[in-house]
Design an enzyme around this catalytic site. Structure first.
Site, PDB file in Angstrom:
ATOM      1  N   GLU A  27       0.816  -1.214   0.000  1.00 28.24           N
ATOM      2  CA  GLU A  27       0.000   0.000   0.000  1.00 28.24           C
ATOM      3  C   GLU A  27       0.852   1.268   0.000  1.00 28.24           C
ATOM      4  O   GLU A  27       0.370   2.354   0.335  1.00 28.24           O
ATOM      5  CB  GLU A  27      -0.930   0.001   1.212  1.00 28.24           C
ATOM      6  CG  GLU A  27      -1.926  -1.138   1.225  1.00 28.24           C
ATOM      7  CD  GLU A  27      -2.836  -1.103   2.428  1.00 28.24           C
ATOM      8  OE1 GLU A  27      -3.723  -0.237   2.476  1.00 28.24           O
ATOM      9  OE2 GLU A  27      -2.649  -1.926   3.339  1.00 28.24           O
ATOM     10  N   SER A 153      -6.555  -2.440   1.900  1.00 26.27           N
ATOM     11  CA  SER A 153      -6.891  -1.880   0.588  1.00 26.27           C
ATOM     12  C   SER A 153      -7.373  -2.931  -0.411  1.00 26.27           C
ATOM     13  O   SER A 153      -7.205  -2.781  -1.616  1.00 26.27           O
ATOM     14  CB  SER A 153      -5.689  -1.116   0.001  1.00 26.27           C
ATOM     15  OG  SER A 153      -5.421   0.041   0.756  1.00 26.27           O
ATOM     16  N   TYR A 218      -9.635   3.467  -4.987  1.00 22.47           N
ATOM     17  CA  TYR A 218      -8.641   4.513  -5.211  1.00 22.47           C
ATOM     18  C   TYR A 218      -8.577   5.085  -6.619  1.00 22.47           C
ATOM     19  O   TYR A 218      -8.021   6.154  -6.827  1.00 22.47           O
ATOM     20  CB  TYR A 218      -7.248   3.980  -4.836  1.00 22.47           C
ATOM     21  CG  TYR A 218      -7.144   3.588  -3.393  1.00 22.47           C
ATOM     22  CD1 TYR A 218      -7.210   4.532  -2.374  1.00 22.47           C
ATOM     23  CD2 TYR A 218      -7.000   2.248  -3.034  1.00 22.47           C
ATOM     24  CE1 TYR A 218      -7.133   4.164  -1.046  1.00 22.47           C
ATOM     25  CE2 TYR A 218      -6.913   1.874  -1.703  1.00 22.47           C
ATOM     26  CZ  TYR A 218      -6.982   2.834  -0.726  1.00 22.47           C
ATOM     27  OH  TYR A 218      -6.900   2.455   0.598  1.00 22.47           O
ATOM     28  N   ARG A 257     -11.526   3.370  11.295  1.00 21.82           N
ATOM     29  CA  ARG A 257     -12.707   3.166  10.459  1.00 21.82           C
ATOM     30  C   ARG A 257     -13.104   1.709  10.531  1.00 21.82           C
ATOM     31  O   ARG A 257     -12.256   0.812  10.436  1.00 21.82           O
ATOM     32  CB  ARG A 257     -12.397   3.544   9.012  1.00 21.82           C
ATOM     33  CG  ARG A 257     -13.617   3.863   8.169  1.00 21.82           C
ATOM     34  CD  ARG A 257     -13.273   4.011   6.702  1.00 21.82           C
ATOM     35  NE  ARG A 257     -13.041   2.701   6.088  1.00 21.82           N
ATOM     36  CZ  ARG A 257     -11.953   2.387   5.386  1.00 21.82           C
ATOM     37  NH1 ARG A 257     -10.993   3.263   5.210  1.00 21.82           N
ATOM     38  NH2 ARG A 257     -11.834   1.160   4.879  1.00 21.82           N
ATOM     39  N   ASP A 259     -15.496  -1.302   8.849  1.00 16.58           N
ATOM     40  CA  ASP A 259     -16.237  -1.671   7.646  1.00 16.58           C
ATOM     41  C   ASP A 259     -17.256  -2.755   7.971  1.00 16.58           C
ATOM     42  O   ASP A 259     -16.938  -3.722   8.682  1.00 16.58           O
ATOM     43  CB  ASP A 259     -15.274  -2.167   6.571  1.00 16.58           C
ATOM     44  CG  ASP A 259     -14.301  -1.081   6.114  1.00 16.58           C
ATOM     45  OD1 ASP A 259     -14.625   0.107   6.291  1.00 16.58           O
ATOM     46  OD2 ASP A 259     -13.230  -1.430   5.577  1.00 16.58           O
ATOM     47  N   GLU A 272     -13.957  -5.571   9.156  1.00 18.11           N
ATOM     48  CA  GLU A 272     -12.625  -5.260   9.659  1.00 18.11           C
ATOM     49  C   GLU A 272     -12.606  -3.858  10.256  1.00 18.11           C
ATOM     50  O   GLU A 272     -13.507  -3.053  10.033  1.00 18.11           O
ATOM     51  CB  GLU A 272     -11.578  -5.351   8.552  1.00 18.11           C
ATOM     52  CG  GLU A 272     -11.774  -4.361   7.414  1.00 18.11           C
ATOM     53  CD  GLU A 272     -10.707  -4.510   6.341  1.00 18.11           C
ATOM     54  OE1 GLU A 272      -9.588  -4.003   6.561  1.00 18.11           O
ATOM     55  OE2 GLU A 272     -10.996  -5.104   5.287  1.00 18.11           O
ATOM     56  N   ASN A 274      -9.941  -0.547  10.473  1.00 20.49           N
ATOM     57  CA  ASN A 274      -8.730   0.069   9.928  1.00 20.49           C
ATOM     58  C   ASN A 274      -8.200   1.086  10.928  1.00 20.49           C
ATOM     59  O   ASN A 274      -8.906   2.038  11.274  1.00 20.49           O
ATOM     60  CB  ASN A 274      -9.034   0.764   8.602  1.00 20.49           C
ATOM     61  CG  ASN A 274      -9.550  -0.194   7.559  1.00 20.49           C
ATOM     62  OD1 ASN A 274      -8.781  -0.799   6.825  1.00 20.49           O
ATOM     63  ND2 ASN A 274     -10.870  -0.353   7.490  1.00 20.49           N
ATOM     64  N   GLY A 278      -7.173   5.542   4.966  1.00 24.11           N
ATOM     65  CA  GLY A 278      -6.653   6.405   3.915  1.00 24.11           C
ATOM     66  C   GLY A 278      -7.107   7.844   4.078  1.00 24.11           C
ATOM     67  O   GLY A 278      -8.183   8.119   4.613  1.00 24.11           O
TER      68      GLY A 278
END
Length: 317
Positions: A27, A153, A218, A257, A259, A272, A274, A278
């Site tokens: 990443e 990612s 992205y 964050r 998900d 998951e 994070n 990002g």
């Protein structure tokens, strides 16, 4: 409020902040973009910012004159507790979660086991290896998403609908380490940003791809982001509460964050957490912050401010 936060930061850091970015993970390019955006936002507030790429051998010596850093590193080596442990040893304060929580969050398999132990919902899953019975697993899970346990990612991920596809997906993911298959949840996909113990407005994601993969995250301009997410007040509250419980169960702090998928049964299922989300122009936490009334610059300051205490907490997290 922004002025108070900025004054606190200047007093704690002497107005000098390092932004750690780049690194050696898959990443790296996303991290470089995140770090550049963070550095620009901090500099716009009058802070003296130095970007430090951890891909080289000299980054710790470059960091020696700083008391505080903003972590914009994604993936293994930056989000898994490794750099957090080094910073603890150096005595440099840093943004985000500590060593234990970072390592646990990065390992999706162990994170899911923890959530199950806490009674939090997550899709059924099976770890894969060369001895896996592909037919039995395909029969158990049905459609599945195959994931490396310790990547982010959506790197190395692919969907599998039968035993043959399951094995091929495992072979594709195997170079990234341990791999597992997770039961496919066909409902809506959501993400909830956490900042300073508060869940920000949820975002619902829509993509024309098979799933929300690296390109959709992205590169694609066709991915749709809905914030507000279109949920009822009750469902929004339930989703935010679940995200906070998941975040706290792992021992995360500062920001992050979570998900989540919503199944056909109406339940929310954790995917998951994070710990260094990002911060690019396609990133989700800035979108949620904007819905909550924060500019990108204000968000970056809040993240930095949340870490002023720095170091591990009383539980070593």
């Amino acid at each position: 409020m922004t002025k108070v936060v900025l004054n606190d930061i200047v007093q704690a850091t002497d107005g000098r902040v390092a932004v750690l970015l780049g690194g050696n993970s898959a990443e790296r390019e996303v991290s470089l973009r995140s770090g550049a955006a963070v550095a620009d936002a901090l500099a716009a507030q009058g802070l003296a910012v130095t970007k430090i790429d951890t891909a080289g051998d000299a980054w710790m010596s470059e960091l020696a004159t700083f008391s505080h850093c903003f972590l914009a590193l994604h993936g293994p080596g930056g989000e898994d507790g490794t750099v957090q442990g080094a910073l603890e040893c150096l005595g440099v304060r840093y943004t985000g979660s500590g060593v234990m929580a970072s390592a646990l969050a990065m390992d999706k398999l162990r994170c899911k086991l923890l959530w199950l132990g806490c009674g939090l919902s997550t899709p059924k899953f099976v770890e894969l290896d060369e001895h896996s019975n592909w037919s039995a697993i395909a029969n158990e899970l049905g459609e599945a998403i195959v994931k490396p346990a310790c990547e982010g990612s959506s790197i190395g991920m692919s969907k599998a609908c039968n035993a043959s596809e399951l094995e091929q997906a495992w072979l594709a993911a195997k170079p990234y380490g341990r791999v597992f298959a997770e039961q496919w949840v066909s409902g809506g996909e959501y993400t909830v940003a956490i900042l300073d113990g508060e869940a920000l407005p949820a975002i619902r994601l829509e993509t024309d791809a098979a799933f929300y993969d690296f390109n959709a995250k992205y590169l694609s301009d066709s991915t749709r982001y809905h914030c507000p997410a279109g949920l009822s007040d009750q469902d929004e509250a339930e989703l935010r509460d679940l995200a906070l419980k998941a975040f706290n169960a792992v021992g995360c702090r500062g920001w992050g964050r979570v998900d989540v998928m919503r199944g056909a049964d109406g339940r929310f299922y954790l995917l998951e957490v994070n710990t260094v989300p990002g911060m690019t122009d396609h990133s989700l936490v800035p979108m949620a912050a904007k819905q909550a009334g924060m500019s990108f610059e204000q968000l970056v300051l809040r993240v930095l401010h949340s870490s002023l205490a720095g170091g591990a907490d009383a539980n070593g997290r």
